[in-house]
Design an enzyme around this catalytic site. Structure first.
Site, PDB file in Angstrom:
ATOM      1  N   SER A 182      39.399  49.372  22.249  1.00  0.00           N
ATOM      2  CA  SER A 182      38.631  48.128  22.273  1.00  0.00           C
ATOM      3  C   SER A 182      37.930  48.045  23.615  1.00  0.00           C
ATOM      4  O   SER A 182      38.392  48.630  24.605  1.00  0.00           O
ATOM      5  CB  SER A 182      39.561  46.922  22.101  1.00  0.00           C
ATOM      6  N   TYR A 225      47.135  41.838  24.377  1.00  0.00           N
ATOM      7  CA  TYR A 225      46.265  42.740  23.616  1.00  0.00           C
ATOM      8  C   TYR A 225      45.526  43.681  24.563  1.00  0.00           C
ATOM      9  O   TYR A 225      45.449  44.895  24.326  1.00  0.00           O
ATOM     10  CB  TYR A 225      45.283  41.914  22.799  1.00  0.00           C
TER      11      TYR A 225
END
Length: 313
Positions: free
Chosen positions: A164, A177
């Site tokens: 990501s 995350y």
């Protein structure tokens, strides 16, 4: 170097790696040889798009999921075999390795896509939530890559992990995350060095904001209304699937495929990487001046690929 890499694989329990080179995959039922690829977290969102794209491109896709209804739905896609894989379960992973090995197609590629998120300040995060995210996002790619390494090495194939831009950026409420995606960055670099002598390329695809189920799942897990995690305002993740297809197919893949829906997301990510470079460089005995930094940048850019056209909105 090849001997060292093989020794590392043997130490990981990958005893079936052969030094003589890649094995030949048997022909598919159509008479043409098709490369087989495993995709984890294939049931929805980015994983489903990747599965559909690779299957349409002619790969034979082992699509990993956990729920019976998802496995049934995946199994209806041409060129796809649904396979139960919970990336936190040693039993599931061992059974999946046995299934893929028994099928005799070999395994050219792994796409480590399974991922989850939790939201909230780090100081309010429970240890249970921390372990939940790390167990899937960080340990999951390691477990899967370790278990399937002999098959991928035999094909001199590819290991792709969905990271990501949060592996470079960190927000106030997505710290856990981001930590897990930072770990994916290090995982990719380390594994790439270990696998290169065996002819295996290791890649991370770093999406920006696309429509997926990850926040709906996070909100629902926290006991909220899943609609609060709706991401349908974002583009569908076709571009992410295209990046994965490119990483698996092009002769010399990049290490990193940042894939963002807007120029702004790309700029924010690049600026953050530059900011970190400046912070590393500033105010110590071995600080480089601007001229030296620009020379380093020019040297790196000389090896980089040219700009490509932006995707059509």
């Amino acid at each position: 170097m090849r001997t060292i890499a093989i020794a590392w694989l043997l130490a990981m329990g990958v005893a079936s790696v052969q030094a003589q080179g890649p094995a030949q995959a048997p022909a598919a039922s159509s008479g043409a040889t098709r490369k087989a690829v495993l995709v984890t977290g294939a049931s929805t969102g980015i994983g489903r798009k990747i599965t559909e794209r690779l299957a349409a491109d002619g790969y034979f896709v082992y699509a990993g999921a956990r729920k019976p209804q998802d496995l049934q739905a995946l199994g209806t896609i041409p060129n796809v075999q649904a396979i139960r894989i919970d990336v936190t379960s040693a039993t599931d992973i061992a059974d999946a390795v046995a299934t893929v090995t028994k099928a005799g197609r070999g395994l050219y590629g792994i796409v480590n896509n399974a991922g989850v998120a939790v939201s909230g300040p780090l100081t309010d995060t429970t240890e249970e939530d921390m372990q939940y995210v790390m167990n899937i996002n960080a340990y999951g790619p390691w477990r899967i890559s370790k278990a399937f390494a002999p098959l991928v090495v035999a094909e001199q194939g590819r290991i792709v992990t969905i990271g990501s831009i949060s592996g470079i950026l960190s927000g106030a409420t997505l710290g856990v995350y981001s930590m897990s995606k930072h770990a994916v960055e290090a995982f990719t670099d380390s594994l790439a060095l270990q696998m290169a002598p065996l002819g295996v390329s290791v890649i991370v695809v770093e999406p920006g904001n696309y429509d997926s189920e990850i926040m709906r799942t996070a909100v629902a897990r926290a006991g909220g209304d899943a609609k609060a995690g709706d991401r349908s305002q974002y583009k569908p993740p076709d571009e992410v699937a295209a990046s994965v297809a490119q990483a698996l197919s092009e002769a010399t893949p990049k290490r990193r495929y940042m894939t963002v829906p807007t120029a702004r997301e790309g700029e924010i990510t690049i600026r953050k990487a530059i900011e970190e470079l400046v912070q590393l460089n500033e105010g110590h005995a071995y600080t480089y001046d601007r001229a030296a930094l620009m020379a380093m940048l020019d040297e790196a850019l000389a090896k980089a690929r040219p700009k490509v056209a932006a995707p059509v909105p």
